[in-house]
Write an enzyme that holds these catalytic residues in place. Structure first.
Site, PDB file in Angstrom:
ATOM      1  N   GLY A 154     -23.034  27.541 122.276  1.00 51.34           N
ATOM      2  CA  GLY A 154     -21.783  28.225 121.948  1.00 51.34           C
ATOM      3  C   GLY A 154     -22.092  29.407 121.044  1.00 51.34           C
ATOM      4  N   SER A 155     -21.968  29.188 119.721  1.00 49.79           N
ATOM      5  CA  SER A 155     -22.312  30.273 118.785  1.00 49.79           C
ATOM      6  C   SER A 155     -23.770  30.681 118.959  1.00 49.79           C
ATOM      7  CB  SER A 155     -22.084  29.799 117.344  1.00 49.79           C
ATOM      8  OG  SER A 155     -20.725  29.460 117.165  1.00 49.79           O
ATOM      9  N   GLY A 268     -15.814  43.574 123.799  1.00 46.94           N
ATOM     10  CA  GLY A 268     -14.951  42.404 123.939  1.00 46.94           C
ATOM     11  C   GLY A 268     -14.211  42.111 122.653  1.00 46.94           C
ATOM     12  N   GLU A 389     -15.324  34.720 121.677  1.00 41.82           N
ATOM     13  CA  GLU A 389     -16.100  35.975 121.503  1.00 41.82           C
ATOM     14  C   GLU A 389     -16.666  36.066 120.083  1.00 41.82           C
ATOM     15  OE1 GLU A 389     -14.989  39.399 123.618  1.00 41.82           O
ATOM     16  OE2 GLU A 389     -13.942  38.281 125.182  1.00 41.82           O
ATOM     17  N   GLY A 390     -17.088  34.913 119.579  1.00 43.10           N
ATOM     18  CA  GLY A 390     -17.668  34.815 118.234  1.00 43.10           C
ATOM     19  C   GLY A 390     -16.642  34.305 117.255  1.00 43.10           C
ATOM     20  N   SER A 392     -14.912  33.151 113.583  1.00 47.91           N
ATOM     21  CA  SER A 392     -14.799  33.921 112.334  1.00 47.91           C
ATOM     22  C   SER A 392     -16.061  33.777 111.491  1.00 47.91           C
ATOM     23  CB  SER A 392     -13.573  33.454 111.538  1.00 47.91           C
ATOM     24  OG  SER A 392     -12.401  33.789 112.246  1.00 47.91           O
ATOM     25  N   GLU A 393     -16.679  32.598 111.548  1.00 47.31           N
ATOM     26  CA  GLU A 393     -17.920  32.404 110.783  1.00 47.31           C
ATOM     27  C   GLU A 393     -19.010  33.340 111.321  1.00 47.31           C
ATOM     28  OE1 GLU A 393     -16.063  29.953 112.043  1.00 47.31           O
ATOM     29  OE2 GLU A 393     -15.385  28.891 110.249  1.00 47.31           O
TER      30      GLU A 393
HETATM   31  C1  LIG Z   1      -9.945  29.455 125.477  1.00 45.41           C
HETATM   32  C2  LIG Z   1     -11.393  29.826 125.435  1.00 45.41           C
HETATM   33  C3  LIG Z   1     -11.872  30.804 126.308  1.00 45.41           C
HETATM   34  C4  LIG Z   1     -13.228  31.130 126.302  1.00 45.41           C
HETATM   35  N1  LIG Z   1     -13.688  32.062 127.208  1.00 45.41           N
HETATM   36  C5  LIG Z   1     -15.030  32.259 127.324  1.00 45.41           C
HETATM   37  C6  LIG Z   1     -15.547  33.080 128.383  1.00 45.41           C
HETATM   38  O1  LIG Z   1     -14.811  33.662 129.181  1.00 45.41           O
HETATM   39  N2  LIG Z   1     -16.899  33.176 128.513  1.00 45.41           N
HETATM   40  C7  LIG Z   1     -17.759  32.557 127.648  1.00 45.41           C
HETATM   41  O2  LIG Z   1     -18.972  32.706 127.821  1.00 45.41           O
HETATM   42  N3  LIG Z   1     -17.293  31.781 126.627  1.00 45.41           N
HETATM   43  C8  LIG Z   1     -15.955  31.623 126.453  1.00 45.41           C
HETATM   44  N4  LIG Z   1     -15.472  30.819 125.444  1.00 45.41           N
HETATM   45  C9  LIG Z   1     -16.420  30.140 124.559  1.00 45.41           C
HETATM   46  C10 LIG Z   1     -16.396  30.656 123.139  1.00 45.41           C
HETATM   47  O3  LIG Z   1     -16.967  31.924 123.055  1.00 45.41           O
HETATM   48  C11 LIG Z   1     -17.074  29.603 122.242  1.00 45.41           C
HETATM   49  O4  LIG Z   1     -16.164  28.516 122.158  1.00 45.41           O
HETATM   50  C12 LIG Z   1     -17.418  30.131 120.879  1.00 45.41           C
HETATM   51  O5  LIG Z   1     -18.455  31.075 120.963  1.00 45.41           O
HETATM   52  C13 LIG Z   1     -17.839  29.002 119.917  1.00 45.41           C
HETATM   53  O6  LIG Z   1     -18.786  28.156 120.497  1.00 45.41           O
HETATM   54  P1  LIG Z   1     -18.534  26.569 120.465  1.00 45.41           P
HETATM   55  O7  LIG Z   1     -17.165  26.319 120.931  1.00 45.41           O
HETATM   56  O8  LIG Z   1     -19.654  25.921 121.178  1.00 45.41           O
HETATM   57  O9  LIG Z   1     -18.592  26.194 118.917  1.00 45.41           O
HETATM   58  P2  LIG Z   1     -19.943  25.930 118.015  1.00 45.41           P
HETATM   59  O10 LIG Z   1     -20.900  27.046 118.213  1.00 45.41           O
HETATM   60  O11 LIG Z   1     -20.385  24.531 118.297  1.00 45.41           O
HETATM   61  O12 LIG Z   1     -19.325  26.021 116.577  1.00 45.41           O
HETATM   62  C14 LIG Z   1     -18.670  24.949 115.925  1.00 45.41           C
HETATM   63  C15 LIG Z   1     -18.362  25.385 114.484  1.00 45.41           C
HETATM   64  O13 LIG Z   1     -19.588  25.645 113.790  1.00 45.41           O
HETATM   65  C16 LIG Z   1     -19.571  26.974 113.262  1.00 45.41           C
HETATM   66  N5  LIG Z   1     -20.909  27.548 113.296  1.00 45.41           N
HETATM   67  C17 LIG Z   1     -21.777  27.601 114.344  1.00 45.41           C
HETATM   68  N6  LIG Z   1     -22.904  28.212 113.979  1.00 45.41           N
HETATM   69  C18 LIG Z   1     -22.756  28.596 112.680  1.00 45.41           C
HETATM   70  C19 LIG Z   1     -23.581  29.271 111.722  1.00 45.41           C
HETATM   71  N7  LIG Z   1     -24.795  29.744 112.044  1.00 45.41           N
HETATM   72  N8  LIG Z   1     -23.110  29.450 110.477  1.00 45.41           N
HETATM   73  C20 LIG Z   1     -21.878  29.009 110.130  1.00 45.41           C
HETATM   74  N9  LIG Z   1     -21.047  28.359 110.978  1.00 45.41           N
HETATM   75  C21 LIG Z   1     -21.493  28.146 112.237  1.00 45.41           C
HETATM   76  C22 LIG Z   1     -18.619  27.744 114.183  1.00 45.41           C
HETATM   77  O14 LIG Z   1     -18.122  28.906 113.555  1.00 45.41           O
HETATM   78  C23 LIG Z   1     -17.551  26.688 114.433  1.00 45.41           C
HETATM   79  O15 LIG Z   1     -16.663  26.645 113.353  1.00 45.41           O
HETATM   80  C24 LIG Z   1     -14.108  30.505 125.394  1.00 45.41           C
HETATM   81  C25 LIG Z   1     -13.613  29.551 124.502  1.00 45.41           C
HETATM   82  C26 LIG Z   1     -12.287  29.206 124.521  1.00 45.41           C
HETATM   83  C27 LIG Z   1     -11.798  28.153 123.561  1.00 45.41           C
END
Ligand SMILES: Cc1cc2nc3c(=O)[nH]c(=O)nc-3n(C[C@H](O)[C@H](O)[C@H](O)COP(=O)(O)OP(=O)(O)OC[C@H]3O[C@@H](n4cnc5c(N)ncnc54)[C@H](O)[C@@H]3O)c2cc1C
Length: 407
Positions: A154-155, A268, A389-390, A392-393
């Protein structure tokens, strides 16, 4: 604004809401005013009457894609030679804000399509790829999607594991992409997959971007997410099961696809910031009207200073978000490095959307907590702008890192 059916008496909003919403700080050109009005009228006519029903039923309306394509809203940043409107980034964001005021789901579809797949093909694609894909995408005949995220990436998107292996003149892809906005209705999906092999990992430099179309063998649409908000935007998993992609569909270099994706996410983030400004503005417009119409203790609640302060804070943060957003967009069009500015705009606008919708629910009192009024939906729609798209963190990490970066 009137309550949505039912026999229970509901307070009516004032029919003449406060007009001064600080939206004109931008000094719009004649062309920008025309496009803003076109987007506003389109959203009011084609989306507003259905929005509650679509939200309740998580219904995506495919005809919107064609209609938005006909008006040019799906080719805003595509040059006219490829049937796009070829407007500058601020003009695109003005139109996007107007769509988002009415429907954040339609706005995210518009934002992803305009900011990511079309821009990636335009910027990094071959002449042949531009010829083949940009025209139908600009006209709304092919909707675009962007598939970077995976269940375990994800992130930390560079941790993706979908594998691409070259077999003659075909790339064979295996893996699962998560959270793909519009993925179930897309005609073109820009998907990132590893081109380095497990024994030879190159991290972010070992990923390619592929132009995937749903007719290719091995393309499967998986689970549709049942979401809190943006319910009329379909978000799906895509599974690539031996997906055979012609080598001609590789975008640019096989090892640079992640870099292309990261650079495109700067666009984006501007789109998502505009979406967030639109959601926040809708909350402010609804709350100003409601506060003028609702009386308690024999006084319109808009005359209570506690309510005025909420409205003032909402209006100020919205104006600041939009100003930051447009400053970043103008800098981008001048070719400047906008990594920090786009993250600032996305961070501030998305937190403003969450703030403004929360305040709006409070101003509506109990009526803000039910579906008869729009602020309940706006509150649900706002949250995701702080996530996708990233998060807030991640935006804060980018902003802080740039404080130490040398040009
Ligand atoms: C409705 C919706 C539409 C989306 N559309 C797309 C799309 O079209 N294409 C696509 O590719 N993706 C898409 N996404 C995915 C979206 O970009 C990810 O959900 C997002 O990047 C976060 O990844 P994650 O959900 O795996 O959370 P995680 O990365 O697991 O994060 C969980 C928590 O940990 C925090 N965290 C993670 N790493 C760190 C760090 N280094 N320091 C501090 N805090 C941290 C995060 O900020 C968050 O609070 C979509 C998501 C949603 C909900």
């Amino acid at each position: 604004m009137s309550p949505r059916g039912g026999w229970v008496a509901r307070p009516a909003a004032a029919s003449t809401p406060t007009r001064k919403l600080a939206s004109d700080l931008l000094d719009l050109s004649e062309e920008q005013r025309e496009i803003r009005n076109l987007a506003r009228e389109f959203a009011q006519r084609e989306i507003a009457p259905f929005i509650s029903e679509w939200d309740e039923n998580a219904h995506f309306e495919p005809s919107l894609v064609r209609k938005m394509g006909e008006l040019g809203f799906l080719g805003m940043l595509i040059p006219e030679e490829y049937d796009g409107l070829g407007v500058d980034t601020p003009t695109y964001l003005i139109a996007l804000e107007e769509i988002a005021v009415v429907d954040a789901s339609a706005a995210v579809m518009m934002s992803v399509h305009n900011s990511l797949p079309t821009q990636m093909i335009l910027r990094f694609g071959s002449d042949e790829q531009r010829e083949r894909f940009l025209r139908p995408m600009a006209r709304g005949e092919l909707l675009g999607a962007f598939a970077l995220s995976e269940p375990e990436a994800g992130s930390d998107a560079a941790a993706l594991v979908t594998q691409a292996v070259l077999d003659g003149d075909t790339w064979v892809l295996n893996g699962t992409k998560s959270w793909v906005t519009s993925g179930s209705h897309a005609g073109v999906v820009l998907a990132m997959a590893r081109t380095d092999l497990p024994e030879d990992r190159k991290g972010a430099r070992g990923i390619g971007t592929f132009i995937v179309t749903p007719d290719l063998p091995g393309f499967h649409v998986g689970k549709k997410e049942d979401k809190l908000g943006l319910r009329s935007s379909p978000t799906v998993q895509l599974t690539f099961d031996g997906l055979r992609v012609p080598a001609a569909n590789l975008l640019g270099e096989p090892s640079e696809g992640f870099i292309y994706a990261m650079q495109s996410l700067e666009n984006g983030r501007l789109g998502i910031a505009a979406q967030a400004v639109g959601i926040a503005r809708a909350a402010l417009e609804a709350a100003t009207a409601y506060a003028a119409g609702r009386s308690q203790f024999g006084t319109p609640i808009k005359d209570f200073q506690a309510i005025q302060f909420k409205l003032a804070d909402m209006a100020t943060r919205i104006a600041a978000s939009r100003t930051l957003l447009h400053a970043a967009a103008r800098a981008k069009d001048r070719g400047e490095n906008v990594k920090q500015a786009t993250s600032m705009a996305k961070l501030f606008a998305s937190e403003t959307a969450m703030f403004a919708t929360n305040q709006a629910v409070q101003i509506f009192g109990g009526y803000g907590y039910v579906k008869d009024y729009p602020v309940e939906r706006l509150f649900r729609d706002a949250k995701v702008t702080e996530i996708y798209e990233g998060t807030s963190e991640i935006q804060r990490i980018v902003i802080a890192r740039e404080l130490y970066a040398s040009d």
